[in-house]
Design an enzyme around this catalytic site. Structure first.
Site, short mmCIF file in Angstrom:
data_model
loop_
_atom_site.label_atom_id
_atom_site.label_comp_id
_atom_site.label_asym_id
_atom_site.label_seq_id
_atom_site.Cartn_x
_atom_site.Cartn_y
_atom_site.Cartn_z
N ASP A 131 38.71 38.09 42.61
CA ASP A 131 39.09 37.25 43.74
C ASP A 131 40.56 36.87 43.56
O ASP A 131 40.92 36.22 42.58
CB ASP A 131 38.19 35.99 43.73
CG ASP A 131 38.56 35.03 44.85
OD1 ASP A 131 38.74 35.51 45.97
OD2 ASP A 131 38.67 33.82 44.59
N THR A 179 42.41 36.90 50.16
CA THR A 179 43.47 36.31 49.32
C THR A 179 44.28 37.38 48.60
O THR A 179 45.46 37.20 48.38
CB THR A 179 42.83 35.36 48.29
OG1 THR A 179 41.76 36.03 47.65
CG2 THR A 179 42.32 34.12 48.93
N THR A 180 43.63 38.49 48.25
CA THR A 180 44.37 39.56 47.56
C THR A 180 45.30 40.26 48.55
O THR A 180 46.47 40.49 48.26
CB THR A 180 43.38 40.60 46.97
OG1 THR A 180 42.35 39.90 46.30
CG2 THR A 180 44.07 41.53 46.01
N ASP A 203 33.01 33.35 49.50
CA ASP A 203 33.81 34.21 50.38
C ASP A 203 33.01 34.66 51.59
O ASP A 203 33.50 34.63 52.72
CB ASP A 203 34.32 35.44 49.62
CG ASP A 203 35.56 35.13 48.79
OD1 ASP A 203 35.88 33.93 48.69
OD2 ASP A 203 36.19 36.05 48.24
#
Length: 546
Positions: free
Chosen positions: A80, A113-114, A409
């Site tokens: 994550d 988020t990545t 998520d």
């Protein structure tokens, strides 16, 4: 003899030695550092590149995990983006900005988020090339802003509206977000859990989901498949007395924030007992008070007592002999959730107890785990069905922790679809179609903006290229093939076939992302790039040395 440079006496301090002779201490400014102009911008971009290179390999369903070891020796295994970046110890200020970027994406959207860090770094890399050509950083930033508007307009055009009533779409979106996580082998089970949990608490009229009502608990032991959704509240406690029945039906729950103890003055006090009679009187008074408390609970027709504080053995014995099941030491947030779930009122004094203030639940039962004598309480069939608990199991602490993050998520993805039910297609398809739209618009621009637009389009291509690279495909070949296919077939649904399913159509593979998540990624990455490009001077004040 060459004249030596005079030291800077502006910050000098006059001191005296033990004999009273004065001498001057000059502060050394040698630690002060300064970077200026292009040099500063380049160092920022290199710092951002090094951060992005860490998370780049964890993008997509074939992305790899990272193991993070804290200073205390705690181990976290995750892919994550936000978790990786927040747990890394970074000194560089620009690198910290990227950490905040992924955190704001996590807070607002909960997923992607990545991708947002990879995109921001790609934009900065492209900007560096333009700066070396001699283009002014502000002109690049302005061009990027305009290009971002065109990319978002394109997203608007290609977004599909999905009916929220059809749970299959929500399941597919939840599955997409779980694809890259450790739990991906049981993603059917997890995505069903996420959709059921969100739909149980969602307010479809207001298009809102209250995450306060979804509690996630984890317990080591069992396998990931043993994770389950409980329509009620799970407390990591057991009944206060081992002889109390392990299951109570048709519960009326008294939720108390007052302890089962004789009243004491709030101020400091001292009690002097000098004779046996006085001690007996005190004992009788305590017993009488305990009995009064129990009687007040009995009068309110409660059969389960949930208390925020503890109680001593005498009170515990009295509760058992009066047929009242009791739970003690419940935390404040758990007590509130219990009150919401059972429609009960939190009561601060025994005298205030009345039947209408009690919470009601169909069943309270104790769960036992393995041979460890660990117990948890499940409160089910609550009168307010809007409180649910996701219970995550796993073979070790790291897997359960990653299971919680993965579920969070997917819960966020389902919540985003309820808030805005437009979707775009994953696998880099959305980025490719935006890249093509920006490239097309580049030729219509006057002046230097053309370069900025083309650079923005190249940066968007980084996402599908990274996906292809992480999936073991040839990145450039995959990208050129997909681009020509998207243009020739005029289809915005074609993305990278990461798992080798034999088709590039993301609609067929059901790889979908919420529109607001993708939009937020583009906006945040462009804003951060603008901010970094505007910095042209770095002054680091060194530590003063004498």
């Amino acid at each position: 003899m060459a004249a030596q440079g005079m030291p800077d006496l502006s910050n000098a301090i006059v001191a005296q030695d033990e004999m009273g002779r004065p001498f001057i201490i000059v502060r050394d400014q040698g630690k002060k550092q300064r970077k200026h102009g292009i040099e500063a911008t380049k160092s920022h971009i290199l710092a951002a590149r090094s951060v992005a290179s860490i998370v780049k390999t964890s993008l997509g369903p074939r992305g790899l995990d990272k193991i993070l070891i804290s200073q205390d020796g705690d181990i976290t295994i995750t892919n994550d983006g936000a978790t990786i970046l927040t747990q890394m110890d970074l000194d560089n200020q620009i690198a910290k900005l990227l950490v905040e970027l992924s955190r704001s994406q996590d807070d607002e959207i909960g997923d992607g988020t990545t991708g947002v860090v990879v995109l921001a770094s790609a934009l900065l890399d492209q900007a560096l090339e333009l700066i070396e050509k001699g283009i002014h950083p502000i002109k690049i930033a302005n061009g990027f802003d305009e290009a971002c508007k065109i990319a978002i307009d394109q997203l608007d055009k290609v977004a599909d509206v999905v009916p929220i009533e059809d749970e299959s779409y929500l399941l597919k979106a939840a599955k997409t977000s779980l694809g890259s996580k450790i739990v991906s082998k049981s993603h059917d089970h997890f995505s069903q859990m996420a959709v059921d949990a969100v739909m149980a608490v969602a307010d479809l009229e207001r298009k809102d989901v209250d995450f306060e009502l979804i509690k996630i608990e984890k317990k080591v032991g069992g396998s990931i498949e043993d994770s389950l959704l409980i329509k009620g509240v799970l407390l990591d406690k057991d009944f206060s007395h081992p002889q109390m029945p392990k299951q109570v039906k048709d519960c009326k729950i008294a939720i108390l924030t007052c302890p089962f103890e004789p009243p004491k003055p709030k101020t400091k006090h001292k009690l002097d007992i000098s004779t046996v009679e006085e001690f007996k009187l005190l004992q009788e008074y305590e017993t009488k008070k305990f009995q009064e408390m129990i009687d007040l609970v009995k009068q309110s027709e409660a059969n389960v007592v949930a208390c925020q504080w503890g109680f001593d053995d005498e009170a515990n014995h009295l509760l058992l002999s009066n047929g009242l099941n009791a739970i003690r030491w419940i935390g404040g947030s758990e007590l509130e959730l219990l009150a919401i779930a059972t429609n009960g009122r939190i009561v601060p004094r025994f005298e205030d107890l009345s039947p209408e203030k009690l919470g009601s639940a169909g069943i309270v039962r104790e769960l036992e785990f393995g041979t460890t004598r660990d117990r948890m309480l499940v409160i089910e069939d609550c009168s307010n069905s809007k409180a649910v608990t996701c219970f995550i199991r796993g073979s070790n602490e790291m897997i359960t922790a990653e299971g919680v993050r993965a579920l969070h998520d997917s819960l966020c993805v389902v919540r985003n679809l309820i808030r805005d039910n437009r979707v775009v297609y994953g696998g880099g398809a959305a980025e490719l179609t935006c890249s093509l739209a920006v490239s097309e618009a580049a030729d219509k621009q006057k002046g230097i903006d053309q370069y900025a637009f083309r650079a923005f389009a190249s940066a968007l291509d980084t996402i599908p290229m990274t996906l292809a690279e992480n999936s073991g495909l040839d990145p450039i070949e995959t990208l050129s093939h997909l681009k020509s296919k998207q243009v020739n077939e005029n289809s915005s649904r074609l993305g990278v076939d990461c798992l080798g399913k034999g088709t590039n159509d993301m609609k067929e593979l059901f790889v979908i992302d919420p529109y607001i998540g993708k939009r937020q990624q583009l906006l945040l990455a462009t804003q951060l790039t603008r901010m970094i490009l505007k910095i042209n001077d770095v002054i680091i004040s060194g530590k003063d040395e004498y």
